[in-house]
Design an enzyme around this catalytic site. Structure first.
Site, short mmCIF file in Angstrom:
data_model
loop_
_atom_site.label_atom_id
_atom_site.label_comp_id
_atom_site.label_asym_id
_atom_site.label_seq_id
_atom_site.Cartn_x
_atom_site.Cartn_y
_atom_site.Cartn_z
N GLU A 68 12.57 -4.66 3.79
CA GLU A 68 13.09 -6.02 4.02
C GLU A 68 14.56 -6.10 3.65
OE1 GLU A 68 12.14 -10.71 3.58
OE2 GLU A 68 10.54 -9.23 3.41
N HIS A 95 2.15 1.95 5.57
CA HIS A 95 2.35 2.99 4.57
C HIS A 95 1.64 4.25 5.08
CE1 HIS A 95 3.78 -0.33 2.23
NE2 HIS A 95 2.59 -0.92 2.30
N SER A 98 2.11 9.09 0.85
CA SER A 98 2.44 8.72 -0.53
C SER A 98 3.66 9.50 -1.02
CB SER A 98 1.26 8.95 -1.46
OG SER A 98 0.94 10.32 -1.54
#
Length: 144
Positions: A68, A95, A98
């Site tokens: 953002e 996502h 990881s």
């Protein structure tokens, strides 16, 4: 901010020092490149325990904050800041991988750049170039 007549260095200095205490500064986000011809913005963020979730990996919220920050900054540096400002109205973040430590690099680019709405795409990658997160973001461009 409006990029016309500004150098890349002036733009980066401005956005890296924009605001006193911001979420971007809390997460150590550092803007490292702006491509005025292709209208892209690049930044890095360290992955440290302060942005981990309890499982020891980067929190998805940290990816969203980075994305953002990138989308909003991209819009705001490519509009006339004396007349308008861009505000986020929608974010969709996936996502994909990881990350435990190191540095991630985010690149934001416009999908659509209209007069009243910008849609941007933000890719967050690790040091190997692997895609960690893919986000799309919508900003409304509002008159001051």
């Amino acid at each position: 901010m409006y990029t016309q007549g500004k150098t890349k260095e002036e733009i980066l200095k401005f956005i890296n020092n924009w605001g006193e205490e911001t979420f971007a500064k809390t997460l150590d986000i550092q803007f490292i490149d702006v491509d005025l011809d292709n209208e892209t913005l690049t930044a890095t963020m360290p992955v440290t325990p302060k942005i981990h979730q309890p499982f020891g990996i980067m929190h998805g919220g940290a990816s969203c904050v980075l994305a953002e920050t990138m989308g909003s900054s991209l819009s705001n540096i490519f509009i006339d800041g004396n007349k308008y400002f861009g505000v986020g109205t929608n974010i969709n973040s996936n996502h994909l991988r990881s990350k435990k430590d190191g540095i991630v690099t985010a690149v934001a680019r416009f999908i659509r750049k209209g007069k009243t709405m910008h849609v941007s795409e933000i890719e967050i990658r690790d040091e190997k170039g692997q895609l960690i997160n893919h986000t799309t973001m919508t900003n409304n461009i509002i008159s001051k």
